[in-house]
Design an enzyme around this catalytic site. Structure first.
Site, PDB file in Angstrom:
ATOM      1  N   ARG A 147       0.372  -1.198  -0.430  1.00 25.78           N
ATOM      2  CA  ARG A 147      -0.247  -0.022   0.072  1.00 25.78           C
ATOM      3  C   ARG A 147       0.717   1.521  -0.084  1.00 25.78           C
ATOM      4  O   ARG A 147       0.150   2.535   0.538  1.00 25.78           O
ATOM      5  CB  ARG A 147      -1.118  -0.257   1.507  1.00 25.78           C
ATOM      6  CG  ARG A 147      -2.224  -0.843   1.061  1.00 25.78           C
ATOM      7  CD  ARG A 147      -3.107  -0.964   1.679  1.00 25.78           C
ATOM      8  NE  ARG A 147      -2.674  -1.174   3.668  1.00 25.78           N
ATOM      9  CZ  ARG A 147      -3.299  -1.685   5.091  1.00 25.78           C
ATOM     10  NH1 ARG A 147      -4.155  -0.086   4.683  1.00 25.78           N
ATOM     11  NH2 ARG A 147      -2.668  -1.893   5.739  1.00 25.78           N
ATOM     12  N   HIS A 177     -23.086  11.710   9.452  1.00 29.03           N
ATOM     13  CA  HIS A 177     -21.940  11.969   8.243  1.00 29.03           C
ATOM     14  C   HIS A 177     -21.340  13.887   8.635  1.00 29.03           C
ATOM     15  O   HIS A 177     -20.222  13.643   7.865  1.00 29.03           O
ATOM     16  CB  HIS A 177     -21.654  12.176   6.876  1.00 29.03           C
ATOM     17  CG  HIS A 177     -22.569  10.478   6.504  1.00 29.03           C
ATOM     18  ND1 HIS A 177     -23.650   9.948   6.934  1.00 29.03           N
ATOM     19  CD2 HIS A 177     -21.413   9.275   6.903  1.00 29.03           C
ATOM     20  CE1 HIS A 177     -23.320   8.355   6.598  1.00 29.03           C
ATOM     21  NE2 HIS A 177     -22.441   7.464   6.856  1.00 29.03           N
ATOM     22  N   GLY A 193     -27.342   1.761  16.169  1.00 30.04           N
ATOM     23  CA  GLY A 193     -26.223  -0.246  17.252  1.00 30.04           C
ATOM     24  C   GLY A 193     -24.722   0.321  17.457  1.00 30.04           C
ATOM     25  O   GLY A 193     -24.775   0.222  18.777  1.00 30.04           O
ATOM     26  N   LYS A 222     -20.579   4.136  -6.959  1.00 30.59           N
ATOM     27  CA  LYS A 222     -19.664   2.968  -7.497  1.00 30.59           C
ATOM     28  C   LYS A 222     -19.766   2.846  -8.691  1.00 30.59           C
ATOM     29  O   LYS A 222     -20.025   2.691  -9.083  1.00 30.59           O
ATOM     30  CB  LYS A 222     -20.773   1.302  -6.551  1.00 30.59           C
ATOM     31  CG  LYS A 222     -21.026   1.176  -4.815  1.00 30.59           C
ATOM     32  CD  LYS A 222     -22.157   1.157  -4.799  1.00 30.59           C
ATOM     33  CE  LYS A 222     -21.823  -0.162  -5.124  1.00 30.59           C
ATOM     34  NZ  LYS A 222     -20.840  -1.397  -4.394  1.00 30.59           N
ATOM     35  N   GLU A 276     -21.330  -1.993  20.686  1.00 32.95           N
ATOM     36  CA  GLU A 276     -20.587  -1.596  19.231  1.00 32.95           C
ATOM     37  C   GLU A 276     -18.667  -2.432  19.577  1.00 32.95           C
ATOM     38  O   GLU A 276     -18.585  -2.312  18.881  1.00 32.95           O
ATOM     39  CB  GLU A 276     -20.957  -2.464  18.309  1.00 32.95           C
ATOM     40  CG  GLU A 276     -22.850  -2.292  17.391  1.00 32.95           C
ATOM     41  CD  GLU A 276     -22.973  -1.700  15.715  1.00 32.95           C
ATOM     42  OE1 GLU A 276     -21.392  -1.918  15.384  1.00 32.95           O
ATOM     43  OE2 GLU A 276     -23.832  -2.063  15.630  1.00 32.95           O
TER      44      GLU A 276
HETATM   45  N1  GLN Z   1     -25.142  -1.781  13.076  1.00 26.51           N
HETATM   46  C1  GLN Z   1     -24.597  -0.571  12.620  1.00 26.51           C
HETATM   47  C2  GLN Z   1     -23.743   0.913  13.247  1.00 26.51           C
HETATM   48  O1  GLN Z   1     -24.428   0.902  13.726  1.00 26.51           O
HETATM   49  C3  GLN Z   1     -24.864  -0.307  10.844  1.00 26.51           C
HETATM   50  C4  GLN Z   1     -23.980   0.350  10.200  1.00 26.51           C
HETATM   51  C5  GLN Z   1     -24.479   0.384   8.752  1.00 26.51           C
HETATM   52  O2  GLN Z   1     -25.445   0.498   8.375  1.00 26.51           O
HETATM   53  N2  GLN Z   1     -23.869   0.307   7.467  1.00 26.51           N
HETATM   54  O3  GLN Z   1     -22.724   0.654  12.906  1.00 26.51           O
END
Ligand code: GLN
Ligand code: ZN
EC number: 2.1.1.14
Length: 774
Positions: free
Chosen positions: A17, A714, A452, A130, A504
């Site tokens: 890379r 974002h 999440g 994409k 998470e």
């Molecule tokens: N559960 C994931 C998160 O909250 C969902 C991410 C996504 O939408 N790609 O990060």
């Protein structure tokens, strides 16, 4: 027998890379333009040498880009959008990076596996999207009636000269004029209608001049990529091909028209009749068309057959490839070119770096560098000079893979065999389930939740890294993660959210996390593939039958639930998204692998429910990305994809609430199929389109509950309560308010805690206002 070999393009990021590192240091101001250019030169020289040393007849020039090949063409064709108002003294390279990354930001492309651009106030970057059905993202040309083209080919010609100076036989590779226009986006000031195809007339002379310069420079062949010939094209675009290529052919340089990714179908005879010197077709995605292409293509033209899979990482079955090639060679009187199916941009650099892969499995793989040798071995065998050792090694590996008990697990096959037709059905219909879930969950109207993930702080990432290096003991790592979960839960309680998540913290990536715990997956050390700019992803490899040896998320989720009386939503990645973001098996249909993944996730859903978790979310952000390039194939895909989701979800009893989440892109054209997934609640990204998306859901009368994202995670901007109330009011106008949820539009892992709490505080207030007004 004249068999020639070449490739359509090579990965440019470098074995280690190097390009990524050089780019990022350059953007930080640590590496000069000159030094960056030197790195580019070095990489090109290395990659050409690999092609020559493998024995290819041509090296491909023009596939290199500091950010993106489409962006290169924007400069090559002199159509930088006027809105950037570049100063004349600004260097081409810095203009290029401004278009790619915007003028006043570090272009925070926060990710959910796909790319987003920061909303730069002044000069926003070009949009990204994409590249066909790959996970590579290109920069979208902006086209308007004011667009003018002019030739600025110094960089390309310099690269050609570079290769020639190194003694290479050069084939230049470019995006063809029609594909270039197709990829562009019409930016029309005001409402006036404008069709970008109208720019073709103006664009062709520039291509003509370019081809002429290449000819003068002694280039014998130019590859013009027109992958749009594999799409459902409007009539005007189809007919434009004939006149365009007739005009370009006047230059008198050999044009190899390159198609890939998709069958030519109704464009097949048109494509074969185009006035060019040669045609490349994708023998992996459209093997069934090889014979008709061979018949239709006039005998004096070159046929280049893409016989090695450029989109996947498996070693080619050389005997099988030869069996396909031999009749073609006979029909073409021995004149044939061989190549990978498409550019090798979409596969990792080389297996040489994989020193820790299981020996067996390593022998089943071929990355870009190994694919070069495969092409060369095929040429030798066709031309009557077989490399017996190479062919024998290939046979051994292929036979080993075919018979391996690690690939084929009888119990997985048996389970698939035994599926009943109703395995994908919940017990009761949605209205009945809804009543039962309301009775159980006792949530207020406009319930609030998140998607999440909570912030992945530096501390979390450091803990994971030192755990992976073996420096942090399992117990210490797990204790730290439990503390992070407790923190997330207490923050959510303090904010007054209704449905909580564990956050998470323990997950690196939403696919990798599950792949690491499932049978049938391996992970490479250096299998990086460019996603956009300097960003690379390392997709997992699904090599064998998938099954779940043991519960993957239950402990963390149960821990979170033990800390609160509010419901905690279990969090899983869906089978289609796992499939979509991995390299998949080529020895069985994708649908079968999806089904295996679905059953593995079903087991996890079952275990979560048994452990007392009443709400389970199965994320499917990639479901739309999986759509085939041709519409005629959509239904077949959507059938098995939505069924895979339902199989994962439908194991629960009626009182357990299933959520799904999707983001990125328009869903309006697949709403019936989204509804057919039958999730009790769907949360979707909508805030950036100002709820436009919801109109479709309203018109379609989407039957189940919906959480339209009320703010854009974002964006660094703090959303106000009023903004969110307005969006919710808009949503209430098209969706029955009783079915509405309140949530951000994606996970929060890329944000910091302070901004996250501020935004969620306003969001909870917005939900309260909606309740008060109801
Ligand atoms: N559960 C994931 C998160 O909250 C969902 C991410 C996504 O939408 N790609 O990060
Ligand atoms: Zn998302």
């Amino acid at each position: 027998m004249t068999v020639h070999t070449h490739i359509l393009g090579f990965p440019r990021i470098g074995a280690a890379r190097e390009l990524k590192l050089a780019l990022e240091s350059h953007w930080r101001g640590e590496v000069s333009e000159a030094a960056l250019e030197a790195t580019g030169r070095q990489l090109r020289a290395r990659h050409w040498a690999l092609q020559r040393d493998a024995g290819l007849d041509y090296v491909t020039v023009g596939d290199f880009a500091f950010y993106d090949q489409v962006a290169n063409h924007i400069q090559l064709l002199g159509c930088e959008p006027a809105r950037f108002s570049f100063a004349p003294e600004q260097s081409p390279l810095s203009r290029y990076f401004t278009m790619a990354r915007g003028a006043d930001t570090h272009a925070a492309h926060a990710g959910c596996g796909h790319a987003h651009h920061a909303h730069a106030a002044g000069t926003a970057a070009l949009e990204m999207t994409k590249w066909f059905d790959t996970n590579y993202h290109y920069l979208v040309p902006e086209l308007s009636p004011q667009t003018r083209f002019s030739l600025a080919c110094e960089r390309l010609l310099a690269e050609v000269a570079e290769a020639q100076a190194l003694g290479h036989q050069v084939k230049a590779a470019l995006i063809g004029p029609l594909t270039f226009l197709w990829l562009g986006k019409e930016k029309t000031p005001g409402e006036s209608s404008f069709d970008r195809l109208a720019l073709l007339e103006q664009l062709l002379p520039v291509y003509g001049a370019l081809l002429d310069r290449l000819k003068q420079q002694g280039v014998a062949w130019v590859q013009l990529d027109e992958p749009i010939l594999g799409l459902d094209l409007p009539g005007a675009w189809r007919s434009a091909f004939e006149s365009a290529y007739w005009q370009l052919n006047q230059v008198g340089i050999n044009i190899l028209l390159a198609t890939y990714f998709s069958p030519l179908e109704e464009n097949l005879s048109l494509t074969c009749r185009l006035p060019v010197a040669g045609l490349h077709v994708d023998g992996i995605r459209a093997p069934h068309e090889l014979i008709s292409v061979t018949d239709w293509l006039p005998a004096h033209k070159v046929l280049s057959v893409g016989i090695v899979d450029g989109r996947n990482i498996w070693r080619t079955d050389l005997d099988e490839a030869l069996a396909v090639l031999q009749p073609l060679a006979a029909k073409r009187n021995g004149h044939l070119w061989l190549a990978p199916s498409c550019s090798l941009l979409h596969v990792p650099f080389s297996l040489a770096a994989e020193t820790e892969l299981d020996g067996d499995i390593q022998s089943w793989l071929a990355f870009a560098t190994e694919k070069l040798s495969e092409i060369a071995v095929l040429k030798g065998a066709l031309a009557g000079r077989p490399d017996d050792a190479a062919l024998a090694a290939s046979r051994l590996a292929i036979a080993g893979r075919r018979a391996s008990p690690r690939v084929h697990r009888p119990q997985v096959a048996q389970r698939l065999q035994a599926l009943t037709p109703t395995i994908d059905r919940r017990d009761s219909s949605f209205p009945q389930r809804q009543a039962m879930q309301r009775a159980r969950l006792q949530l207020p109207d406009f319930p609030t939740t998140t998607i999440g993930s909570f912030p992945q702080t530096a501390a979390i990432r450091a803990a994971r890294a030192s755990f992976k290096r073996g420096e942090l003991a399992v117990n210490d790592y797990e204790q730290q993660m439990r503390a992070e979960i407790a923190h997330a839960v207490s923050r959510q309680e303090a904010l007054g959210l209704d449905v909580l998540v564990h956050g998470e913290a323990e997950r690196n990536d939403m696919v990798e996390y599950f792949g690491e715990q499932l049978d049938g997956f391996i992970f490479t050390r250096h299998g990086w593939v460019q996603s956009y700019g300097s960003r690379c992803v390392k997709p997992p490899v699904i090599y064998g039958d998938v099954q779940r040896p043991t519960a993957m998320t239950v402990e963390w989720t149960v821990h979170a639930q033990s800390l609160t009386h509010k419901p905690v939503k279990g969090m899983l990645t869906g089978p289609v998204t796992i499939l979509q973001w991995s390299f998949v098996r080529d020895d069985q249909p994708r649908a079968t692998t999806a089904l295996q993944l679905a059953l593995a996730m079903r087991d996890e859903v079952q275990d979560l429910e048994t452990a007392g978790i009443g709400i389970i979310q199965i994320d499917e952000p990639a479901i739309r990305e999986g759509l085939p390039l041709r519409r005629g194939r959509w239904d077949a895909y959507l059938d098995w994809a939505t069924r895979a989701f339902r199989i994962a979800a439908s194991v629960v009893s009626d009182t357990t609430q299933i959520h799904t989440h999707m983001c990125y892109a328009e869903f309006n054209d697949i709403l019936p199929q989204i509804a057919a997934m039958d999730a009790d609640v769907i949360t979707i990204e909508t805030s950036r389109s100002d709820m436009e998306l919801l109109k479709g859901f309203g018109q379609f009368q989407y039957p189940n509950e919906i959480g339209p994202g009320v703010y854009d995670i974002h964006s660094p901007r703090l959303p106000s309560t009023l903004d969110m109330v307005k969006l919710l009011q808009k949503a209430s106008a098209v969706i029955p308010p009783a079915n509405l949820w309140v949530n951000p539009d994606c996970g929060l892992k890329t944000r910091g805690w302070a901004e996250t709490e501020a935004a969620l505080k306003n969001m909870v207030a917005a939900a309260q206002q909606m309740r008060a007004a109801a």
